[in-house]
Design an enzyme around this catalytic site. Sequence first.
Site, PDB file in Angstrom:
ATOM      1  N   THR A 145       0.945  -1.057   0.037  1.00  0.00           N
ATOM      2  CA  THR A 145      -0.071  -0.106  -0.070  1.00  0.00           C
ATOM      3  C   THR A 145       0.794   1.154   0.108  1.00  0.00           C
ATOM      4  OG1 THR A 145      -1.636   1.284   1.316  1.00  0.00           O
ATOM      5  CG2 THR A 145      -0.001  -0.223   2.645  1.00  0.00           C
ATOM      6  N   SER A 187      -2.459   3.267  10.420  1.00  0.00           N
ATOM      7  CA  SER A 187      -3.428   2.427  11.088  1.00  0.00           C
ATOM      8  C   SER A 187      -2.753   0.931  11.323  1.00  0.00           C
ATOM      9  CB  SER A 187      -4.570   2.181  10.298  1.00  0.00           C
ATOM     10  OG  SER A 187      -4.227   1.435   9.005  1.00  0.00           O
ATOM     11  N   HIS A 190      -2.317  -0.842   8.074  1.00  0.00           N
ATOM     12  CA  HIS A 190      -0.987  -0.057   7.286  1.00  0.00           C
ATOM     13  C   HIS A 190       0.042  -0.648   7.927  1.00  0.00           C
ATOM     14  CE1 HIS A 190      -4.172   2.528   5.430  1.00  0.00           C
ATOM     15  NE2 HIS A 190      -3.357   2.613   4.491  1.00  0.00           N
TER      16      HIS A 190
HETATM   17  P1  NAD Z   1     -10.510  -7.890  -0.006  1.00  0.00           P
HETATM   18  O1  NAD Z   1     -10.674  -8.009   1.571  1.00  0.00           O
HETATM   19  O2  NAD Z   1     -11.771  -7.735  -0.749  1.00  0.00           O
HETATM   20  O3  NAD Z   1      -9.867  -9.252  -0.507  1.00  0.00           O
HETATM   21  C1  NAD Z   1      -8.803 -10.136   0.355  1.00  0.00           C
HETATM   22  C2  NAD Z   1      -9.115 -11.480   0.123  1.00  0.00           C
HETATM   23  O4  NAD Z   1      -8.132 -12.350   0.832  1.00  0.00           O
HETATM   24  C3  NAD Z   1     -10.651 -11.777   0.578  1.00  0.00           C
HETATM   25  O5  NAD Z   1     -11.257 -12.699  -0.219  1.00  0.00           O
HETATM   26  C4  NAD Z   1      -9.994 -12.664   1.932  1.00  0.00           C
HETATM   27  O6  NAD Z   1     -11.163 -13.641   2.226  1.00  0.00           O
HETATM   28  C5  NAD Z   1      -8.895 -13.441   1.676  1.00  0.00           C
HETATM   29  N1  NAD Z   1      -7.934 -13.563   2.747  1.00  0.00           N
HETATM   30  C6  NAD Z   1      -7.719 -12.708   3.946  1.00  0.00           C
HETATM   31  N2  NAD Z   1      -7.089 -13.224   4.846  1.00  0.00           N
HETATM   32  C7  NAD Z   1      -6.864 -14.778   4.220  1.00  0.00           C
HETATM   33  C8  NAD Z   1      -6.042 -15.839   4.912  1.00  0.00           C
HETATM   34  N3  NAD Z   1      -5.503 -15.699   5.896  1.00  0.00           N
HETATM   35  N4  NAD Z   1      -6.075 -16.921   4.060  1.00  0.00           N
HETATM   36  C9  NAD Z   1      -6.738 -16.926   2.924  1.00  0.00           C
HETATM   37  N5  NAD Z   1      -7.549 -15.823   2.442  1.00  0.00           N
HETATM   38  C10 NAD Z   1      -7.477 -14.524   3.097  1.00  0.00           C
HETATM   39  O7  NAD Z   1      -9.346  -6.810  -0.361  1.00  0.00           O
HETATM   40  P2  NAD Z   1      -8.969  -6.222  -1.752  1.00  0.00           P
HETATM   41  O8  NAD Z   1      -9.692  -4.684  -1.772  1.00  0.00           O
HETATM   42  O9  NAD Z   1      -9.182  -7.112  -2.974  1.00  0.00           O
HETATM   43  O10 NAD Z   1      -7.414  -5.990  -1.400  1.00  0.00           O
HETATM   44  C11 NAD Z   1      -6.455  -6.995  -1.866  1.00  0.00           C
HETATM   45  C12 NAD Z   1      -5.043  -6.778  -1.328  1.00  0.00           C
HETATM   46  O11 NAD Z   1      -4.756  -5.269  -2.006  1.00  0.00           O
HETATM   47  C13 NAD Z   1      -4.987  -6.374   0.126  1.00  0.00           C
HETATM   48  O12 NAD Z   1      -3.555  -6.873   0.620  1.00  0.00           O
HETATM   49  C14 NAD Z   1      -4.704  -4.854   0.212  1.00  0.00           C
HETATM   50  O13 NAD Z   1      -3.871  -4.378   1.256  1.00  0.00           O
HETATM   51  C15 NAD Z   1      -4.294  -4.509  -0.978  1.00  0.00           C
HETATM   52  N6  NAD Z   1      -4.801  -3.260  -1.337  1.00  0.00           N
HETATM   53  C16 NAD Z   1      -6.318  -2.959  -1.703  1.00  0.00           C
HETATM   54  C17 NAD Z   1      -6.248  -1.561  -1.998  1.00  0.00           C
HETATM   55  C18 NAD Z   1      -8.036  -1.289  -2.302  1.00  0.00           C
HETATM   56  O14 NAD Z   1      -8.288  -0.045  -2.402  1.00  0.00           O
HETATM   57  N7  NAD Z   1      -9.003  -2.116  -2.267  1.00  0.00           N
HETATM   58  C19 NAD Z   1      -5.578  -0.497  -2.213  1.00  0.00           C
HETATM   59  C20 NAD Z   1      -4.148  -0.871  -1.895  1.00  0.00           C
HETATM   60  C21 NAD Z   1      -3.973  -1.982  -1.695  1.00  0.00           C
HETATM   61  N1  USQ Z   2     -12.636   9.439   3.921  1.00  0.00           N
HETATM   62  C1  USQ Z   2     -13.701  10.473   3.700  1.00  0.00           C
HETATM   63  N2  USQ Z   2     -14.894   9.889   3.658  1.00  0.00           N
HETATM   64  C2  USQ Z   2     -15.170   8.670   3.710  1.00  0.00           C
HETATM   65  C3  USQ Z   2     -14.193   7.706   3.438  1.00  0.00           C
HETATM   66  C4  USQ Z   2     -12.818   8.112   3.664  1.00  0.00           C
HETATM   67  O1  USQ Z   2     -13.337  11.703   3.854  1.00  0.00           O
HETATM   68  O2  USQ Z   2     -16.387   8.562   3.620  1.00  0.00           O
HETATM   69  C5  USQ Z   2     -11.128   9.730   3.730  1.00  0.00           C
HETATM   70  C6  USQ Z   2     -10.415   9.040   4.904  1.00  0.00           C
HETATM   71  O3  USQ Z   2     -10.371   9.863   6.109  1.00  0.00           O
HETATM   72  C7  USQ Z   2      -8.855   9.157   4.477  1.00  0.00           C
HETATM   73  C8  USQ Z   2      -9.186   9.081   2.861  1.00  0.00           C
HETATM   74  O4  USQ Z   2     -10.593   9.229   2.480  1.00  0.00           O
HETATM   75  O5  USQ Z   2      -8.273  10.371   4.736  1.00  0.00           O
HETATM   76  C9  USQ Z   2      -9.051   7.697   2.192  1.00  0.00           C
HETATM   77  O6  USQ Z   2      -9.689   6.703   2.880  1.00  0.00           O
HETATM   78  P1  USQ Z   2     -10.146   5.223   2.302  1.00  0.00           P
HETATM   79  O7  USQ Z   2     -10.947   4.498   3.101  1.00  0.00           O
HETATM   80  O8  USQ Z   2     -10.484   5.489   0.835  1.00  0.00           O
HETATM   81  O9  USQ Z   2      -8.612   4.712   2.126  1.00  0.00           O
HETATM   82  P2  USQ Z   2      -7.759   3.985   3.195  1.00  0.00           P
HETATM   83  O10 USQ Z   2      -8.214   3.810   4.587  1.00  0.00           O
HETATM   84  O11 USQ Z   2      -6.389   4.755   3.247  1.00  0.00           O
HETATM   85  O12 USQ Z   2      -7.537   2.180   2.788  1.00  0.00           O
HETATM   86  C10 USQ Z   2      -7.518   1.895   1.331  1.00  0.00           C
HETATM   87  C11 USQ Z   2      -7.734   0.261   0.983  1.00  0.00           C
HETATM   88  C12 USQ Z   2      -6.283  -0.183   1.828  1.00  0.00           C
HETATM   89  C13 USQ Z   2      -5.154   0.538   0.927  1.00  0.00           C
HETATM   90  C14 USQ Z   2      -5.262   2.002   0.865  1.00  0.00           C
HETATM   91  C15 USQ Z   2      -4.345   2.622  -0.051  1.00  0.00           C
HETATM   92  O13 USQ Z   2      -8.891   0.119   1.893  1.00  0.00           O
HETATM   93  O14 USQ Z   2      -6.484  -1.257   1.644  1.00  0.00           O
HETATM   94  O15 USQ Z   2      -4.151  -0.090   1.381  1.00  0.00           O
HETATM   95  O16 USQ Z   2      -6.519   2.386   0.542  1.00  0.00           O
HETATM   96  S1  USQ Z   2      -3.615   4.262   0.493  1.00  0.00           S
HETATM   97  O17 USQ Z   2      -4.755   4.827   0.900  1.00  0.00           O
HETATM   98  O18 USQ Z   2      -2.887   4.594  -0.613  1.00  0.00           O
HETATM   99  O19 USQ Z   2      -2.657   3.902   1.683  1.00  0.00           O
END
Ligand code: NAD
Ligand code: USQ
Length: 398
Positions: A145, A187, A190
């Site tokens: 991330t 968090s 993170h």
């Molecule tokens: P998600 O929660 O939708 O998917 C994660 C999947 O992993 C789920 O299907 C869950 O069941 C599975 N999982 C969790 N723990 C497990 C375990 N111990 N064994 C087997 N399966 C397990 O999340 P996502 O949004 O698809 O994110 C995927 C990855 O990408 C995460 O590692 C997240 O940190 C990273 N990421 C996501 C975002 C975002 O905006 N969604 C942004 C940056 C990074």
């Molecule tokens: N925020 C608002 N209003 C909302 C929701 C969020 O103002 O209704 C704000 C939050 O306070 C924060 C920002 O928007 O400042 C981003 O929040 P978010 O929930 O969209 O994203 P974040 O918590 O950072 O996490 C998400 C994914 C995480 C990934 C991360 C990438 O859930 O898995 O790692 O984005 S990054 O933000 O670049 O670290």
Amino acid sequence: MNVLVLGGDGFCGWPTALHLSARGMKVSIVDNLSRRRIDHQLGTASLTPIASMETRLGTWHERTGRVIEFSALDLAHDYDALCELLRRSCPDAIVHFAEQRSAPYSMRSPATKRYTVQNNLAATHNLLCALVETGLDAHLVHLGTMGVYGYGGNDAPIPEGYLPVRIRDAKGRWRDREILHPTDPGSVYHMTKTQDQLLFAFYNKNDQIRVTDLHQGIVWGTQTAETQLDERLINRFDYDGDYGTVLNRFLMQAAVGHPLTIHGTGGQTRAFIHIQDTVRCIELALRHPPRIGERVHIMNQLTEVHRVRDLAALVAEQTGAAMRFLPNPRREAPENELQVDHRCLLDLGLKPTTLSEGLMQEVHDIARRYANRCDLRKIPCTSRWRRDDGETPTAAVA
Ligand code: NAD
Ligand code: USQ
């Protein structure tokens, strides 16, 4: 290429599995379905009606003739089964999405903090340990991330993983080094990603495990070319206060007539990427693995940077939604600039999809189509970063 997709039932993992399968790769999904259980515990659900894994895979086969295998396995607990799976399937590459990824969920209660640390660190470490135990030379592509760096690129761009520094040696001469960029997690979630980085660095140095760590920004959108083929392949769309991410929440809130929930001043600036580009980036990373003995490849996976209140204003302008500034439930800088170097994936051929390309309307339309599935009570963010910031309703863990 033979690829294991760990966490392949999730928001990023499912479209990635389909994207890679559509390009002729042999794909197997591993997932313990914990994300679906957490929804159940929080009393919420994806806005889009996601099918069971069995239906998803059956539909994919029916529509394309391609087979994706599935193993229900918990990476944090089923170590022997993981080793057995690696020996049996001998993947060329492993894409690791399988972690608890919500920052608010990770801050909700002592139980969810502990669950997030135990799940994420055990999953990543078990995987690395299993690669060493089985002697498999598979390229590990991990989803990290942008939040590992903090969001403080005010004066200089955040580099891709490594920071050039100059230090004095014992004789007082200047020496140039590259070190892992200092971490500044906001968090418990993170924080687990910053610790993953050390696990990769160690196993890379000690055992020559080949790793690409993709430091991804906030993913928006829901559908990709493959998930649109059939409604039974639809991707999940999280909108609740724990798992919904900011831009998708705003688009969905506009669709159901809810004011846009801006935390604090909305001065937080973050990196963004559309889900269609996420799956392309992963394919690019898979096609460009590090050589044996090379250090961990770190690439910043984003296409653009936006301030939260600007996004809200854009959505409000396009949809007529009202904006609401709320007390921020998080502990984060109220305002920040963000400059990020993200040349690596562009150099590998990524053609960025941006907000301007009509896709915001597509997400808004999907949200409107399934608006009847929205539970308005699940929209507020109720998780608090500190106990003295107010009551956080607790939840059981997966
Ligand atoms: P998600 O929660 O939708 O998917 C994660 C999947 O992993 C789920 O299907 C869950 O069941 C599975 N999982 C969790 N723990 C497990 C375990 N111990 N064994 C087997 N399966 C397990 O999340 P996502 O949004 O698809 O994110 C995927 C990855 O990408 C995460 O590692 C997240 O940190 C990273 N990421 C996501 C975002 C975002 O905006 N969604 C942004 C940056 C990074
Ligand atoms: N925020 C608002 N209003 C909302 C929701 C969020 O103002 O209704 C704000 C939050 O306070 C924060 C920002 O928007 O400042 C981003 O929040 P978010 O929930 O969209 O994203 P974040 O918590 O950072 O996490 C998400 C994914 C995480 C990934 C991360 C990438 O859930 O898995 O790692 O984005 S990054 O933000 O670049 O670290």
